[in-house]
Design a protein around this motif. Structure first.
Motif, PDB file in Angstrom:
ATOM      1  N   CYS A  66      -8.839   9.071 -15.784  1.00  0.00           N
ATOM      2  CA  CYS A  66      -9.816  10.204 -14.923  1.00  0.00           C
ATOM      3  C   CYS A  66      -8.974  10.722 -14.293  1.00  0.00           C
ATOM      4  O   CYS A  66      -7.308  10.815 -14.276  1.00  0.00           O
ATOM      5  CB  CYS A  66     -10.677   9.454 -13.989  1.00  0.00           C
ATOM      6  SG  CYS A  66     -10.010   8.465 -12.681  1.00  0.00           S
ATOM      7  N   SER A  67      -9.448  12.158 -13.682  1.00  0.00           N
ATOM      8  CA  SER A  67      -8.501  12.814 -12.894  1.00  0.00           C
ATOM      9  C   SER A  67      -8.222  12.293 -11.671  1.00  0.00           C
ATOM     10  O   SER A  67      -8.681  11.523 -10.977  1.00  0.00           O
ATOM     11  CB  SER A  67      -9.491  13.988 -12.524  1.00  0.00           C
ATOM     12  OG  SER A  67      -8.575  15.236 -11.761  1.00  0.00           O
ATOM     13  N   HIS A  68      -7.030  12.813 -10.917  1.00  0.00           N
ATOM     14  CA  HIS A  68      -6.823  12.232  -9.743  1.00  0.00           C
ATOM     15  C   HIS A  68      -7.398  13.227  -8.592  1.00  0.00           C
ATOM     16  O   HIS A  68      -7.055  12.935  -7.584  1.00  0.00           O
ATOM     17  CB  HIS A  68      -5.121  12.273  -9.559  1.00  0.00           C
ATOM     18  CG  HIS A  68      -4.341  13.524  -9.709  1.00  0.00           C
ATOM     19  ND1 HIS A  68      -4.190  13.915 -10.961  1.00  0.00           N
ATOM     20  CD2 HIS A  68      -3.877  14.469  -8.922  1.00  0.00           C
ATOM     21  CE1 HIS A  68      -3.409  15.217 -10.922  1.00  0.00           C
ATOM     22  NE2 HIS A  68      -3.206  15.440  -9.466  1.00  0.00           N
ATOM     23  N   HIS A  69      -8.144  14.191  -9.086  1.00  0.00           N
ATOM     24  CA  HIS A  69      -8.920  15.045  -8.034  1.00  0.00           C
ATOM     25  C   HIS A  69     -10.479  14.530  -8.046  1.00  0.00           C
ATOM     26  O   HIS A  69     -10.745  14.110  -9.139  1.00  0.00           O
ATOM     27  CB  HIS A  69      -8.875  16.524  -8.527  1.00  0.00           C
ATOM     28  CG  HIS A  69      -7.490  17.086  -8.515  1.00  0.00           C
ATOM     29  ND1 HIS A  69      -6.885  17.525  -7.292  1.00  0.00           N
ATOM     30  CD2 HIS A  69      -6.648  17.291  -9.524  1.00  0.00           C
ATOM     31  CE1 HIS A  69      -5.606  17.755  -7.642  1.00  0.00           C
ATOM     32  NE2 HIS A  69      -5.468  17.761  -8.936  1.00  0.00           N
ATOM     33  N   ASP A  70     -11.094  14.775  -6.950  1.00  0.00           N
ATOM     34  CA  ASP A  70     -12.533  14.354  -7.026  1.00  0.00           C
ATOM     35  C   ASP A  70     -13.327  15.519  -7.554  1.00  0.00           C
ATOM     36  O   ASP A  70     -14.380  15.448  -8.632  1.00  0.00           O
ATOM     37  CB  ASP A  70     -12.805  14.445  -5.511  1.00  0.00           C
ATOM     38  CG  ASP A  70     -12.237  13.168  -4.979  1.00  0.00           C
ATOM     39  OD1 ASP A  70     -11.462  12.229  -5.465  1.00  0.00           O
ATOM     40  OD2 ASP A  70     -12.385  12.660  -3.805  1.00  0.00           O
ATOM     41  N   GLU A  77     -11.389  18.094 -17.157  1.00  0.00           N
ATOM     42  CA  GLU A  77     -11.043  16.770 -16.753  1.00  0.00           C
ATOM     43  C   GLU A  77     -12.367  16.129 -16.097  1.00  0.00           C
ATOM     44  O   GLU A  77     -13.471  16.674 -15.833  1.00  0.00           O
ATOM     45  CB  GLU A  77     -10.478  16.997 -15.072  1.00  0.00           C
ATOM     46  CG  GLU A  77      -8.618  17.154 -15.675  1.00  0.00           C
ATOM     47  CD  GLU A  77      -8.078  16.381 -16.062  1.00  0.00           C
ATOM     48  OE1 GLU A  77      -7.347  15.408 -15.292  1.00  0.00           O
ATOM     49  OE2 GLU A  77      -7.936  16.144 -17.302  1.00  0.00           O
ATOM     50  N   THR A  78     -12.343  14.742 -16.009  1.00  0.00           N
ATOM     51  CA  THR A  78     -13.562  13.972 -15.491  1.00  0.00           C
ATOM     52  C   THR A  78     -13.132  13.393 -14.087  1.00  0.00           C
ATOM     53  O   THR A  78     -12.006  12.805 -14.043  1.00  0.00           O
ATOM     54  CB  THR A  78     -13.656  12.806 -16.538  1.00  0.00           C
ATOM     55  OG1 THR A  78     -13.768  13.333 -17.789  1.00  0.00           O
ATOM     56  CG2 THR A  78     -14.884  11.997 -16.237  1.00  0.00           C
ATOM     57  N   VAL A 113      -4.936   6.095  -9.361  1.00  0.00           N
ATOM     58  CA  VAL A 113      -5.102   4.938  -8.597  1.00  0.00           C
ATOM     59  C   VAL A 113      -5.754   5.098  -7.308  1.00  0.00           C
ATOM     60  O   VAL A 113      -6.800   4.578  -7.093  1.00  0.00           O
ATOM     61  CB  VAL A 113      -3.929   3.768  -8.520  1.00  0.00           C
ATOM     62  CG1 VAL A 113      -4.266   2.639  -7.494  1.00  0.00           C
ATOM     63  CG2 VAL A 113      -3.269   3.228  -9.840  1.00  0.00           C
ATOM     64  N   ASP A 114      -5.078   6.049  -6.541  1.00  0.00           N
ATOM     65  CA  ASP A 114      -5.732   6.226  -5.284  1.00  0.00           C
ATOM     66  C   ASP A 114      -7.181   6.784  -5.510  1.00  0.00           C
ATOM     67  O   ASP A 114      -8.194   6.855  -4.487  1.00  0.00           O
ATOM     68  CB  ASP A 114      -4.952   7.223  -4.553  1.00  0.00           C
ATOM     69  CG  ASP A 114      -3.373   6.546  -4.212  1.00  0.00           C
ATOM     70  OD1 ASP A 114      -3.435   5.202  -3.813  1.00  0.00           O
ATOM     71  OD2 ASP A 114      -2.529   7.242  -3.800  1.00  0.00           O
ATOM     72  N   ALA A 115      -7.117   7.915  -6.271  1.00  0.00           N
ATOM     73  CA  ALA A 115      -8.438   8.695  -6.442  1.00  0.00           C
ATOM     74  C   ALA A 115      -9.782   7.819  -6.823  1.00  0.00           C
ATOM     75  O   ALA A 115     -10.615   7.863  -6.377  1.00  0.00           O
ATOM     76  CB  ALA A 115      -8.299   9.892  -7.576  1.00  0.00           C
ATOM     77  N   CYS A 116      -9.289   6.689  -7.706  1.00  0.00           N
ATOM     78  CA  CYS A 116     -10.308   6.028  -8.166  1.00  0.00           C
ATOM     79  C   CYS A 116     -10.779   5.061  -6.924  1.00  0.00           C
ATOM     80  O   CYS A 116     -12.053   5.028  -6.801  1.00  0.00           O
ATOM     81  CB  CYS A 116      -9.777   4.903  -9.396  1.00  0.00           C
ATOM     82  SG  CYS A 116      -9.983   5.561 -10.888  1.00  0.00           S
ATOM     83  N   LEU A 117      -9.917   4.367  -6.078  1.00  0.00           N
ATOM     84  CA  LEU A 117     -10.145   3.431  -5.026  1.00  0.00           C
ATOM     85  C   LEU A 117     -10.883   4.560  -3.962  1.00  0.00           C
ATOM     86  O   LEU A 117     -11.699   3.753  -3.204  1.00  0.00           O
ATOM     87  CB  LEU A 117      -8.765   2.983  -4.619  1.00  0.00           C
ATOM     88  CG  LEU A 117      -8.160   1.968  -5.413  1.00  0.00           C
ATOM     89  CD1 LEU A 117      -6.781   1.450  -4.869  1.00  0.00           C
ATOM     90  CD2 LEU A 117      -9.054   0.599  -5.770  1.00  0.00           C
ATOM     91  N   ARG A 118     -10.572   5.603  -3.797  1.00  0.00           N
ATOM     92  CA  ARG A 118     -11.250   6.476  -2.570  1.00  0.00           C
ATOM     93  C   ARG A 118     -12.678   6.569  -3.169  1.00  0.00           C
ATOM     94  O   ARG A 118     -13.429   6.879  -2.454  1.00  0.00           O
ATOM     95  CB  ARG A 118     -10.591   7.799  -2.994  1.00  0.00           C
ATOM     96  CG  ARG A 118     -10.876   8.812  -1.831  1.00  0.00           C
ATOM     97  CD  ARG A 118      -9.910  10.028  -1.786  1.00  0.00           C
ATOM     98  NE  ARG A 118      -9.849  10.917  -3.204  1.00  0.00           N
ATOM     99  CZ  ARG A 118      -8.762  11.188  -3.681  1.00  0.00           C
ATOM    100  NH1 ARG A 118      -7.368  10.666  -3.169  1.00  0.00           N
ATOM    101  NH2 ARG A 118      -8.739  11.868  -4.699  1.00  0.00           N
ATOM    102  N   ASN A 119     -12.755   6.689  -4.449  1.00  0.00           N
ATOM    103  CA  ASN A 119     -14.278   6.732  -4.983  1.00  0.00           C
ATOM    104  C   ASN A 119     -14.988   5.457  -5.246  1.00  0.00           C
ATOM    105  O   ASN A 119     -15.961   5.559  -5.939  1.00  0.00           O
ATOM    106  CB  ASN A 119     -14.310   7.615  -6.225  1.00  0.00           C
ATOM    107  CG  ASN A 119     -14.064   9.151  -5.645  1.00  0.00           C
ATOM    108  OD1 ASN A 119     -14.978   9.651  -5.142  1.00  0.00           O
ATOM    109  ND2 ASN A 119     -12.690   9.567  -5.877  1.00  0.00           N
ATOM    110  N   LYS A 120     -14.264   4.275  -5.020  1.00  0.00           N
ATOM    111  CA  LYS A 120     -14.833   2.861  -5.400  1.00  0.00           C
ATOM    112  C   LYS A 120     -15.075   2.613  -6.905  1.00  0.00           C
ATOM    113  O   LYS A 120     -15.919   2.130  -7.321  1.00  0.00           O
ATOM    114  CB  LYS A 120     -16.364   2.766  -4.608  1.00  0.00           C
ATOM    115  CG  LYS A 120     -16.142   3.152  -2.955  1.00  0.00           C
ATOM    116  CD  LYS A 120     -17.245   2.339  -2.252  1.00  0.00           C
ATOM    117  CE  LYS A 120     -16.728   2.012  -0.907  1.00  0.00           C
ATOM    118  NZ  LYS A 120     -15.878   3.058  -0.330  1.00  0.00           N
TER     119      LYS A 120
END
Ligand code: PGA
Length: 253
Positions: A66-70, A77-78, A113-120
């Protein structure tokens, strides 16, 4: 006791009809999945929404990347925010094919990793050495630096959401599996590395999957290794019967 996870990485395979046939077959068999095994399927991103609509799915969904952006102007990108909103529980991150063909560095993987965790969304973080590194005796150094660079900025609470997949690159799609001893040795090393940073409780709890030519014949032995908590399965996850055998072998391990 750690639960086991068996995750199927379909990569860029199957038309929508084929994907639905396999997803429906797995759903039909899901009542016979062992209770101590979480089954995860990572289809092409294009099919996630359709598979998610199957009633009583019985397995968890994962993205392959996935992307590192929201959100925003990032054509093609996804976003992990989109994944979360579609009940996608995991995203594979840092797969060796992403590192090799799409030039993903440890720093890029860390930001994903950060982007995923930020978005649960829970990362299934992949690490593993290439053949030359193993031959040169550098495999522990390689894996240690991949784990440190992509994960060790996380807090304990964040790290606790991460699943690690050790995938020696020379074993992926080659039919050459790591021996049980090679897998166990590296998994124990990764767990010890985690313990050094986050302490014993977190290290004992982290789920470490093995990936690289897992099949219906070798999965039982690999999953019986004390530090191997299941598998990330590519080719063999494309066939319902083989994948079911692998899932069941995890239940007995
Ligand atoms: P393989 O792929 O099982 O086909 O070796 C594993 C993976 O790349 O995750």
């Amino acid at each position: 006791m750690r639960k086991k996870i068996v995750a199927g990485n379909w990569k860029m395979n199957k038309t929508i009809d084929e994907a639905m046939e396999l997803a429906v077959k797995l759903q039909e068999e899901s009542s016979s999945f062992p209770k101590n095994v979480e089954v995860v399927v990572a289809p092409p991103a294009l099919y996630l929404a359709t598979i998610e609509m199957i009633e009583d799915l019985g397995f968890s969904l994962s993205a392959q990347n996935c992307s590192h952006h929201d959100f925003g102007a990032f054509t093609g990108e996804t976003s992990p925010a989109m994944l979360k909103a579609m009940n996608v529980k995991y995203s594979i991150l840092g797969h060796s094919e992403r590192r090799q063909y799409f030039h993903e560095t440890d720093a890029i993987v860390a930001s994903k990793v950060d982007a995923c965790l930020r978005n649960k969304v829970q990362p299934i973080f992949c690490c593993g050495e290439v053949l030359e590194e193993r031959k040169a005796g550098k495999h522990f150094d390689t894996v240690k630096s991949q784990v440190e660079n992509a994960l060790f900025h996380l807090t304990k609470e964040e790290f606790a959401k991460v699943v690690i997949a050790y995938e020696p690159v020379w074993a992926i799609g080659t039919g050459v599996t790591a021996s049980n001893d090679e897998a166990q040795e590296m998994h124990a090393f990764i767990r010890a590395t985690v313990e050094g940073k986050y302490g014993k409780e977190i290290a004992d709890a982290v789920i470490i999957l093995y990936g690289g030519s897992v099949n219906a014949t070798n999965s039982a032995e690999l999953f019986a290794c004390p530090d191997v908590d299941g598998g990330l399965v590519g080719g063999a996850s494309l066939k319902a019967n083989d994948f079911m055998t692998i899932i069941k072998s995890a239940g007995q391990a």
